[in-house]
Design a protein around this motif. Structure first.
Motif, PDB file in Angstrom:
ATOM      1  N   UNK A  20       0.828  -1.220   0.000  1.00  0.00           N
ATOM      2  CA  UNK A  20       0.000   0.000   0.000  1.00  0.00           C
ATOM      3  C   UNK A  20       0.860   1.267   0.000  1.00  0.00           C
ATOM      4  N   UNK A  21       2.149   1.145   0.280  1.00  0.00           N
ATOM      5  CA  UNK A  21       3.000   2.340   0.257  1.00  0.00           C
ATOM      6  C   UNK A  21       3.331   2.766  -1.174  1.00  0.00           C
ATOM      7  N   UNK A  22       3.143   1.859  -2.135  1.00  0.00           N
ATOM      8  CA  UNK A  22       3.634   2.133  -3.495  1.00  0.00           C
ATOM      9  C   UNK A  22       2.951   3.350  -4.146  1.00  0.00           C
ATOM     10  N   UNK A  23       1.602   3.391  -4.199  1.00  0.00           N
ATOM     11  CA  UNK A  23       0.996   4.574  -4.821  1.00  0.00           C
ATOM     12  C   UNK A  23       1.308   5.866  -4.074  1.00  0.00           C
ATOM     13  N   UNK A  24       1.434   5.780  -2.759  1.00  0.00           N
ATOM     14  CA  UNK A  24       1.756   6.983  -1.975  1.00  0.00           C
ATOM     15  C   UNK A  24       3.173   7.448  -2.315  1.00  0.00           C
ATOM     16  N   UNK A  25       4.099   6.503  -2.378  1.00  0.00           N
ATOM     17  CA  UNK A  25       5.478   6.866  -2.732  1.00  0.00           C
ATOM     18  C   UNK A  25       5.541   7.438  -4.147  1.00  0.00           C
ATOM     19  N   UNK A  26       4.702   6.926  -5.034  1.00  0.00           N
ATOM     20  CA  UNK A  26       4.692   7.485  -6.395  1.00  0.00           C
ATOM     21  C   UNK A  26       4.279   8.963  -6.359  1.00  0.00           C
ATOM     22  N   UNK A  27       3.389   9.306  -5.427  1.00  0.00           N
ATOM     23  CA  UNK A  27       3.014  10.711  -5.240  1.00  0.00           C
ATOM     24  C   UNK A  27       4.207  11.552  -4.790  1.00  0.00           C
ATOM     25  N   UNK A  28       4.981  11.025  -3.832  1.00  0.00           N
ATOM     26  CA  UNK A  28       6.184  11.745  -3.381  1.00  0.00           C
ATOM     27  C   UNK A  28       7.214  11.860  -4.502  1.00  0.00           C
ATOM     28  N   UNK A  29       7.358  10.782  -5.268  1.00  0.00           N
ATOM     29  CA  UNK A  29       8.320  10.811  -6.380  1.00  0.00           C
ATOM     30  C   UNK A  29       7.973  11.965  -7.326  1.00  0.00           C
ATOM     31  N   UNK A  30       6.690  12.094  -7.598  1.00  0.00           N
ATOM     32  CA  UNK A  30       6.239  13.158  -8.494  1.00  0.00           C
ATOM     33  C   UNK A  30       6.572  14.543  -7.916  1.00  0.00           C
ATOM     34  N   UNK A  31       6.338  14.724  -6.615  1.00  0.00           N
ATOM     35  CA  UNK A  31       6.629  16.018  -5.978  1.00  0.00           C
ATOM     36  C   UNK A  31       8.136  16.323  -6.021  1.00  0.00           C
ATOM     37  N   UNK A  32       8.946  15.343  -5.687  1.00  0.00           N
ATOM     38  CA  UNK A  32      10.402  15.574  -5.658  1.00  0.00           C
ATOM     39  C   UNK A  32      10.969  15.764  -7.067  1.00  0.00           C
ATOM     40  N   UNK A  33      10.446  15.016  -8.026  1.00  0.00           N
ATOM     41  CA  UNK A  33      10.893  15.195  -9.420  1.00  0.00           C
ATOM     42  C   UNK A  33      10.585  16.585  -9.920  1.00  0.00           C
ATOM     43  N   UNK A  34       9.343  17.009  -9.652  1.00  0.00           N
ATOM     44  CA  UNK A  34       8.915  18.338 -10.109  1.00  0.00           C
ATOM     45  C   UNK A  34       9.810  19.418  -9.505  1.00  0.00           C
TER      46      UNK A  34
END
Ligand code: VGL
Ligand code: ZN
Length: 197
Positions: A29-43
């Motif tokens: 269940x952490x995977x979609x949440x981490x994908x959200x963080x990845x998007x924020x840090x990438x941006x």
């Protein structure tokens, strides 16, 4: 987020997810949440590190050789691969750890990049002063990485919505959170990070 921040995704590997040999309850269940963080840090153009447990087949970390754990995350195995839905960008820096057959090495700070550079050296070279981390497992690798980050003088924030624990004994994850907070580790969530933007 400050421009001296980085994201560290801890051990989001098949063996720590449901169906794996050392499955963390609800680990996936952490995977979609981490994908959200990845998007924020990438941006934000901030560095992203991903640690992986990367054990030799024979290690004192495993039960069969006197340790605490079933065989998991053996180098090159399917179980050692990152969860297939984790959207790691191509420039994410992979940190391998747990290669010493005589040590447990839970902390990502004991890990190295593909060229052998230790994580603390990579963080220092990039001027990182604030490490945000989440992943698996709250009561082992997330905790030990967070505490070692504090010992290295970093500001450390654990992403509670993106972390889950093994909970071998009930309450281990909750106790881990308390221990981290006593050591000065901060806690936040994706909502909290987005409100900062
Ligand atoms: C871990 C148990 C054994 C972790 C690694 O990544 O938290 N836990 N090896
Ligand atoms: Zn391990």
């Amino acid at each position: 987020m400050e421009n001296d921040a980085a994201l560290l995704i801890v051990d989001v590997q098949n063996d720590f997810c449901p169906g794996g040999s050392l499955a963390v309850p609800e680990g996936d269940t952490v995977v979609p949440v981490l994908n959200g963080y990845i998007s924020v840090f990438r941006t934000a153009g901030l560095p992203i590190f991903a640690s992986r447990d990367w054990h030799p087949r024979m290690t004192s970390h495993f039960k069969e050789h006197g340790g605490q754990w079933p065989v998991h995350c053996v180098q090159g195995s399917h179980g050692a691969q990152f969860h297939p839905d984790l959207a790691l960008p191509g420039n994410a820096i992979v940190i391998s750890k747990g290669m010493d057959p005589e040590r447990d090495d839970y902390s990502a700070f004991q890990g190295t990049a593909a060229d052998g550079t230790p994580l603390p050296t990579l963080l220092a070279a990039r001027g990182i002063r604030h490490l945000y981390l989440g992943g698996l497992a709250t009561d082992y690798c997330v905790k030990e990485s967070a505490l070692e980050g504090i010992r290295h003088g970093l500001i450390v924030t654990v992403l509670t919505d993106a972390s889950r624990g093994v909970d071998l004994a009930p309450g281990d994850s909750e106790r881990a959170v308390q221990e981290m907070m006593r050591a000065g580790v901060r806690m936040t969530s994706l909502e909290g990070i987005r409100q900062e933007q």
